[in-house]
Design a protein around this motif. Structure first.
Motif, PDB file in Angstrom:
ATOM      1  N   PHE A  31      46.847  13.606 -28.444  1.00 50.78           N
ATOM      2  CA  PHE A  31      46.652  13.955 -27.039  1.00 50.78           C
ATOM      3  C   PHE A  31      47.980  14.343 -26.416  1.00 50.78           C
ATOM      4  O   PHE A  31      49.050  14.083 -26.969  1.00 50.78           O
ATOM      5  CB  PHE A  31      45.991  12.813 -26.253  1.00 50.78           C
ATOM      6  CG  PHE A  31      46.825  11.578 -26.055  1.00 50.78           C
ATOM      7  CD1 PHE A  31      47.857  11.551 -25.117  1.00 50.78           C
ATOM      8  CD2 PHE A  31      46.551  10.422 -26.761  1.00 50.78           C
ATOM      9  CE1 PHE A  31      48.606  10.411 -24.898  1.00 50.78           C
ATOM     10  CE2 PHE A  31      47.290   9.265 -26.556  1.00 50.78           C
ATOM     11  CZ  PHE A  31      48.326   9.262 -25.622  1.00 50.78           C
ATOM     12  N   ASP A  37      46.487  13.871 -15.939  1.00 52.83           N
ATOM     13  CA  ASP A  37      45.433  14.132 -16.923  1.00 52.83           C
ATOM     14  C   ASP A  37      45.910  13.883 -18.343  1.00 52.83           C
ATOM     15  O   ASP A  37      47.074  14.120 -18.681  1.00 52.83           O
ATOM     16  CB  ASP A  37      44.939  15.579 -16.822  1.00 52.83           C
ATOM     17  CG  ASP A  37      44.037  15.812 -15.627  1.00 52.83           C
ATOM     18  OD1 ASP A  37      43.588  14.809 -15.049  1.00 52.83           O
ATOM     19  OD2 ASP A  37      43.796  16.970 -15.289  1.00 52.83           O
ATOM     20  N   THR A  38      45.006  13.403 -19.178  1.00 55.37           N
ATOM     21  CA  THR A  38      45.260  13.244 -20.606  1.00 55.37           C
ATOM     22  C   THR A  38      44.239  14.083 -21.354  1.00 55.37           C
ATOM     23  O   THR A  38      43.035  13.919 -21.164  1.00 55.37           O
ATOM     24  CB  THR A  38      45.130  11.763 -21.034  1.00 55.37           C
ATOM     25  OG1 THR A  38      46.044  10.979 -20.277  1.00 55.37           O
ATOM     26  CG2 THR A  38      45.438  11.607 -22.521  1.00 55.37           C
ATOM     27  N   VAL A  39      44.716  14.985 -22.201  1.00 59.30           N
ATOM     28  CA  VAL A  39      43.836  15.879 -22.958  1.00 59.30           C
ATOM     29  C   VAL A  39      43.832  15.440 -24.413  1.00 59.30           C
ATOM     30  O   VAL A  39      44.871  15.441 -25.074  1.00 59.30           O
ATOM     31  CB  VAL A  39      44.301  17.346 -22.852  1.00 59.30           C
ATOM     32  CG1 VAL A  39      43.372  18.258 -23.647  1.00 59.30           C
ATOM     33  CG2 VAL A  39      44.366  17.779 -21.388  1.00 59.30           C
ATOM     34  N   CYS A  41      42.685  15.861 -28.375  1.00 54.45           N
ATOM     35  CA  CYS A  41      42.396  16.978 -29.274  1.00 54.45           C
ATOM     36  C   CYS A  41      42.665  16.566 -30.720  1.00 54.45           C
ATOM     37  O   CYS A  41      43.198  15.496 -31.001  1.00 54.45           O
ATOM     38  CB  CYS A  41      43.230  18.190 -28.884  1.00 54.45           C
ATOM     39  SG  CYS A  41      44.906  17.801 -28.360  1.00 54.45           S
ATOM     40  N   TYR A  59      45.890  24.092 -28.761  1.00 56.85           N
ATOM     41  CA  TYR A  59      45.281  22.811 -29.082  1.00 56.85           C
ATOM     42  C   TYR A  59      43.769  22.958 -29.224  1.00 56.85           C
ATOM     43  O   TYR A  59      43.151  23.819 -28.615  1.00 56.85           O
ATOM     44  CB  TYR A  59      45.603  21.754 -28.023  1.00 56.85           C
ATOM     45  CG  TYR A  59      45.187  22.083 -26.613  1.00 56.85           C
ATOM     46  CD1 TYR A  59      43.996  21.585 -26.079  1.00 56.85           C
ATOM     47  CD2 TYR A  59      45.981  22.877 -25.795  1.00 56.85           C
ATOM     48  CE1 TYR A  59      43.606  21.868 -24.779  1.00 56.85           C
ATOM     49  CE2 TYR A  59      45.605  23.168 -24.488  1.00 56.85           C
ATOM     50  CZ  TYR A  59      44.426  22.667 -23.984  1.00 56.85           C
ATOM     51  OH  TYR A  59      44.048  22.955 -22.701  1.00 56.85           O
ATOM     52  N   VAL A  61      40.391  21.028 -28.663  1.00 58.99           N
ATOM     53  CA  VAL A  61      39.790  19.892 -27.983  1.00 58.99           C
ATOM     54  C   VAL A  61      38.608  19.408 -28.796  1.00 58.99           C
ATOM     55  O   VAL A  61      37.722  20.182 -29.158  1.00 58.99           O
ATOM     56  CB  VAL A  61      39.340  20.275 -26.563  1.00 58.99           C
ATOM     57  CG1 VAL A  61      38.754  19.066 -25.857  1.00 58.99           C
ATOM     58  CG2 VAL A  61      40.517  20.830 -25.779  1.00 58.99           C
ATOM     59  N   ARG A  70      37.826   9.270 -23.651  1.00 62.89           N
ATOM     60  CA  ARG A  70      38.416  10.504 -23.141  1.00 62.89           C
ATOM     61  C   ARG A  70      38.486  10.382 -21.632  1.00 62.89           C
ATOM     62  O   ARG A  70      37.507  10.054 -20.988  1.00 62.89           O
ATOM     63  CB  ARG A  70      37.578  11.726 -23.528  1.00 62.89           C
ATOM     64  CG  ARG A  70      38.064  13.026 -22.845  1.00 62.89           C
ATOM     65  CD  ARG A  70      37.316  14.224 -23.402  1.00 62.89           C
ATOM     66  NE  ARG A  70      37.585  15.424 -22.651  1.00 62.89           N
ATOM     67  CZ  ARG A  70      38.715  16.125 -22.715  1.00 62.89           C
ATOM     68  NH1 ARG A  70      39.674  15.702 -23.506  1.00 62.89           N
ATOM     69  NH2 ARG A  70      38.887  17.210 -21.987  1.00 62.89           N
ATOM     70  N   THR A  72      40.142  11.877 -17.731  1.00 63.20           N
ATOM     71  CA  THR A  72      40.835  12.870 -16.921  1.00 63.20           C
ATOM     72  C   THR A  72      41.128  12.209 -15.588  1.00 63.20           C
ATOM     73  O   THR A  72      40.720  11.075 -15.337  1.00 63.20           O
ATOM     74  CB  THR A  72      39.974  14.129 -16.695  1.00 63.20           C
ATOM     75  OG1 THR A  72      38.839  13.765 -15.896  1.00 63.20           O
ATOM     76  CG2 THR A  72      39.487  14.699 -18.016  1.00 63.20           C
ATOM     77  N   LYS A  78      34.151  15.676 -20.653  1.00 62.84           N
ATOM     78  CA  LYS A  78      33.805  17.075 -20.864  1.00 62.84           C
ATOM     79  C   LYS A  78      33.702  17.376 -22.358  1.00 62.84           C
ATOM     80  O   LYS A  78      34.690  17.712 -22.996  1.00 62.84           O
ATOM     81  CB  LYS A  78      34.859  17.984 -20.220  1.00 62.84           C
ATOM     82  CG  LYS A  78      35.001  17.771 -18.720  1.00 62.84           C
ATOM     83  CD  LYS A  78      36.095  18.650 -18.153  1.00 62.84           C
ATOM     84  CE  LYS A  78      36.252  18.430 -16.656  1.00 62.84           C
ATOM     85  NZ  LYS A  78      37.340  19.265 -16.084  1.00 62.84           N
TER      86      LYS A  78
END
Length: 224
Positions: A31, A37-39, A41, A59, A61, A70, A72, A78
């Motif tokens: 991530f 925010d933390t994304v 992947c 990246y 996801v 997960r 945000t 999402k």
């Protein structure tokens, strides 16, 4: 000289994290953090300029159903499974941290955006691996790399560079490789924690192995 000129034109710092998929083994989850925010992947690749800003970010996801969690800023989930490519500084968010979590080897690697020089916190930056994590964070880098991403791979050239930085709990960066900083900043800071002072009986020096162990001890005892 010609080789150096070519490398100067491609003055990039490149870091890539990619993994082969195996249907019988859970893929590592990575991530990156941007703002609040933390994304999450399964693949990250980025290129930063020599002065620090990202100029390429790619990246993949991972489907949210395959993740343990997960989050945000809004707390929404999402589900998606797509590769996103961003090019150019104007189109890439300000990433503060990249993390690679390898559940197969149970290893975690964290790369933070830190100043190239501790005394210039608003100056040039680079992404450096955390050597010690916790209340105090330690970053050590002996060499930096410049190179260009080509269709056949990445060309690296090693340059003389040394980074030995301690980040205090308030976010302040301190250059460890400086006797005055050790005497006037680091030692008084460490001794402010009574539990550490009672437990630590070693020398206060800047040797990497001993200093790293000292900071780990501090983090384990001084959590407030």
């Amino acid at each position: 000289m010609k080789s150096n000129s070519i490398l100067t034109l491609f003055a990039l710092v490149f870091c890539s994290f990619s993994y082969a998929q195996n249907t019988n083994i859970a893929a590592p989850i990575t991530f990156f953090i941007t703002g609040t925010d933390t994304v999450f992947c399964s693949h990250i690749r980025y290129i930063a300029t020599e002065k620090g800003p990202l100029r390429y970010l790619e990246y993949t996801v991972t489907d949210a159903t395959s993740l343990p969690y997960r989050r945000t800023a809004s707390g929404s989930v999402k589900p998606t499974n797509s590769t996103i490519v961003l090019k150019g500084r104007k189109h890439i968010p300000q990433v503060s941290t990249f993390e690679v979590s390898n559940y197969i080897s149970d290893s975690i690697y964290i790369y933070d955006k830190v100043p190239k020089k501790a005394e210039e916190p608003l100056g040039e930056t680079r992404y450096i691996k955390r050597r010690v994590d916790g209340k105090l964070k330690l970053y050590i880098e002996h060499d930096s790399y410049v190179g260009g991403l080509t269709s056949t791979g990445t060309i690296y050239a090693q340059t003389n560079s040394f980074c030995y930085i301690l980040q205090l709990a308030d976010g302040t960066f301190v250059n460890v490789d400086n006797k005055e900083n050790m005497k006037n900043i680091i030692i008084p800071y460490l001794k402010h924690c009574e539990a550490f002072t009672q437990a630590y009986k070693g020398d206060y020096n800047i040797g990497e192995e001993g200093f790293s162990a000292m900071i780990r001890l501090y983090n384990s005892l001084c959590t407030d």
